[in-house]
Enzyme design. Sequence first.
Site, PDB file in Angstrom:
ATOM      1  N   ASP A 140      -6.806  -8.391   4.257  1.00  0.00           N
ATOM      2  CA  ASP A 140      -6.047  -9.255   3.342  1.00  0.00           C
ATOM      3  C   ASP A 140      -5.516 -10.521   4.029  1.00  0.00           C
ATOM      4  OD1 ASP A 140      -6.462  -7.530   1.223  1.00  0.00           O
ATOM      5  OD2 ASP A 140      -4.645  -6.377   1.619  1.00  0.00           O
TER       6      ASP A 140
ATOM      7  N   SER B  37       0.837  -1.211   0.000  1.00  0.00           N
ATOM      8  CA  SER B  37       0.000   0.000   0.000  1.00  0.00           C
ATOM      9  C   SER B  37       0.867   1.255   0.000  1.00  0.00           C
ATOM     10  CB  SER B  37      -0.900   0.009   1.243  1.00  0.00           C
ATOM     11  OG  SER B  37      -1.816  -1.048   1.182  1.00  0.00           O
TER      12      SER B  37
END
Length: 445
Positions: A326, A29
Site C-alpha cells: 500500500d 487491517s
Amino acid sequence: MTDQPSPQPATARRSQALKGSVRVPGDKSISHRALLLGGLAAGTTRISGLLEGDDVLRTAAAMRAFGASVEGGNGEWILRGVGNGCLLEPREPLDFGNSGTGARLVMGLAGVYDMPTAFKGDASLSKRPMGRVLDPLRLMGVQVEATPGDRLPLTLRGPKTAAPITYRVPVPSAQVKSGVLLAGLNAPGVTTVIEAAPTRDHTEKMLRAFGASLEVETDAAGLRHIRIGGQGRLTGQAITVPGDPSSAAFVVIAALLVPGSDVLVENVMMNPTRTGLIDTLREMGASIEVLNGRVAGGEDVADLRVRSSELRGVTVPPERAPSMIDEYPVLAVAAAFAEGETLMQGLEELRIKESDRLAAVSAGLKANGADCEEGKDWLLVRGSPEGRGLGGGIVETSLDHRIAMSFLVMGLAAEQAVTVDDTGMIATSFPHFLDVMRSVGAQIE
Ligand code: S3P
C-alpha cells in the site's frame, strides 16, 4: 451502489520545516479483523485504538447485521459476539463502500453459511475483482450470483455443510488468505491455506488469540502451510490496535521531503510483514530512528523519529512488494525528490487496488512535472532533488485515499502547489489526515 458525495478538492503548498509529534490512527487491517472476530466470538470483546474510518465502520455495520452487538466511539469499542457458527441472515445487502478488505473478508466469514448474504460497494469497489476470493469459496460449496467478471454487487449462499479445502493462494494476497481461513472456521475438519510469498499475518495471529486451533508450518521449499480447525469455539478478547504503518508512511515521507523537518510519529506497528517501506527509505538514505521498541497488543510497536534527508534512488526488489504493497504511491512521490532513478518492480497487484494505482501514480507524477515511466508491473521514477520543477498540476484521485494523500505530501515539498481533485475518501483510512498534517506545519487548504 453506494451514493457518492460531492468532491472536496484540496491544495498542498511548499511548507516550512515540519516539527512536532503525532499519532496516526489504528491499523486498518487489524481494526477490520478485531471487529470480525469480536462480532463472531462468544462473550465480550473490548477493542481500544480502533480506526474509526469509513471502511472499518462498514465492517462494524456488517457484524451488526449478522446479529452481533457492536458499540463504541473514541477508539473504545465493546462487542458481544454471536458465537462461531451462529451468524444470522442479514436483512439487507451489506454495503462495503470503498473497502476491499471488508468485502473480501466478510465473503469468507459468511459465504459458507447456509443462507443468502448480499454484498455491494461504491464505484471503485464495484470494479475490483472478487473472483480471487470466490474461487476458493466455490470449492467449499458456495453458490455465487455475481455480475460478469465476479464483480459487486453479488450474493453468496453456502451449502448445508461447507467442505474444508487445501488451497494454494495464486497471488500474494492477505485478503484471499484471510477469506479462506475465515471460511474454514465454519467448515468441519481442517482447512489449509498455502502461501508462497508471506503476506501480512494479522488474521493468523488474531485467530489464535481468540482460541482458534491454527498452526503454521514452513516447508523445505519455503511455502507457508496455515491450517485451521473448523467449528471450534472462539472466545471474546481484549485487543489494542497499534498505529497503522500505512498511514504513518505519509507523515514519514512528508518529514523526509520538507527541508529542516524533525517529526516523531508515535506508536507505529512494526510487524515485519508491514515494514518494507522503512527498509526501502533507509536504503535511500532516510534518517528514520526506531525508538522505544515495545510489544503492545501482541504486535511490535515503536516511535519513529524522522528528519529530512537527501534521498538517493534505489531498486526495490519485487519480493519486498507484499510488505509495502500500500506504500508504493507515496514511495513514488519520495522517489520524485531523490537523486537518480528509483525502479519499483513486481507491482501487478497495484492495478487492482482502490484505483489502478500504477496508472494513477504515473499520471499524477507526470501532471506535476516528474519524469517517470510505467510498465505492466513496474514504475521507474527519475528524481528531481529539492523538488525543482515539480508541482503545478491537478491530480485525479479516482476514489483512492492513498493517491489523494500521496500527492498532498508531494505538494508540501514541490516548487509549485499540488491540487488533488477530492479528499473525501481519505476518511476511509485516515479520517484526521488533514488535521494531523497541519499540526506539524503542513500547508494544505
Ligand atoms: C489488506 C491486504 C492487502 C492491502 C489492503 C489490506 C488486508 O490487500 O492492500 O490494503 O488487510 O488484508 P491484498 O490482500 O489484496 O494484497
